[in-house]
Design a protein around this motif. Structure first.
Motif, mmCIF file in Angstrom:
data_model
loop_
_atom_site.group_PDB
_atom_site.id
_atom_site.type_symbol
_atom_site.label_atom_id
_atom_site.label_comp_id
_atom_site.label_asym_id
_atom_site.label_seq_id
_atom_site.Cartn_x
_atom_site.Cartn_y
_atom_site.Cartn_z
ATOM 1 N N ALA A 198 6.811 6.488 1.743
ATOM 2 C CA ALA A 198 5.444 6.796 1.336
ATOM 3 C C ALA A 198 5.240 8.304 1.213
ATOM 4 N N ASN A 233 1.606 6.568 -6.090
ATOM 5 C CA ASN A 233 0.865 5.617 -5.262
ATOM 6 C C ASN A 233 -0.483 5.242 -5.880
ATOM 7 N N ASP A 276 0.832 -1.188 0.000
ATOM 8 C CA ASP A 276 0.000 0.000 0.000
ATOM 9 C C ASP A 276 0.868 1.239 0.000
ATOM 10 N N SER A 277 0.228 2.350 0.098
ATOM 11 C CA SER A 277 0.923 3.617 -0.078
ATOM 12 C C SER A 277 1.873 3.929 1.062
ATOM 13 N N ARG A 290 7.584 7.873 -7.138
ATOM 14 C CA ARG A 290 6.519 6.882 -7.062
ATOM 15 C C ARG A 290 5.182 7.556 -7.330
ATOM 16 N N LYS A 313 0.317 2.662 -8.307
ATOM 17 C CA LYS A 313 1.223 1.631 -7.798
ATOM 18 C C LYS A 313 2.423 1.467 -8.718
#
Length: 120
Positions: free
Chosen positions: A53, A73, A29-30, A71, A76
């Motif tokens: 994150a 999130n 997950d994030s 990234r 993904k």
């Protein structure tokens, strides 16, 4: 379970650029820290860039100032922008969680990686 698929590698001349991408799926997950690792022939696999994150980043001295990790999130996705490439950057590049995902009884999980070759 975590699954990753790396892409974007290739052959490039010294001084050139490449952008690596990684699709991350599964039990992630994030809030998971992610990273890019690389392994050249005869060497061990090392973390070269990491991102939390919250977007905080860290880099190995060998790539600092040349590589940028990011990234997305929502998608993904994990990315590595590589500029001013050097022959010593030649390696197989892997993405993974930071630290790498480990499954009891199976060991550390790795994707197939993507080959980066920098010619002089």
């Amino acid at each position: 379970q975590v699954r990753v698929v790396e892409s974007g590698g290739g052959l490039v001349q010294a001084g050139g650029s490449l952008r690596l991408s990684c699709v991350v799926s599964g039990s992630i997950d994030s809030i998971t820290d992610l990273g890019w690792y690389r392994q050249a022939p005869g060497t061990k696999r090392d973390l070269i860039a990491g991102v939390t994150a919250g977007g905080n980043t860290k880099y190995a001295d060998s790539v600092k100032g040349r590589f940028t990790i990011s990234r997305d999130n929502s998608k993904k996705m994990l990315y590595l922008q590589m500029n001013s490439l050097k022959p010593e950057d030649t390696a197989v590049y892997y993405c993974n969680t930071d630290p790498p995902t480990f499954y009891s009884g199976l060991g550390t999980y790795w994707g197939l990686g993507t080959q980066v070759t920098v010619s002089s």
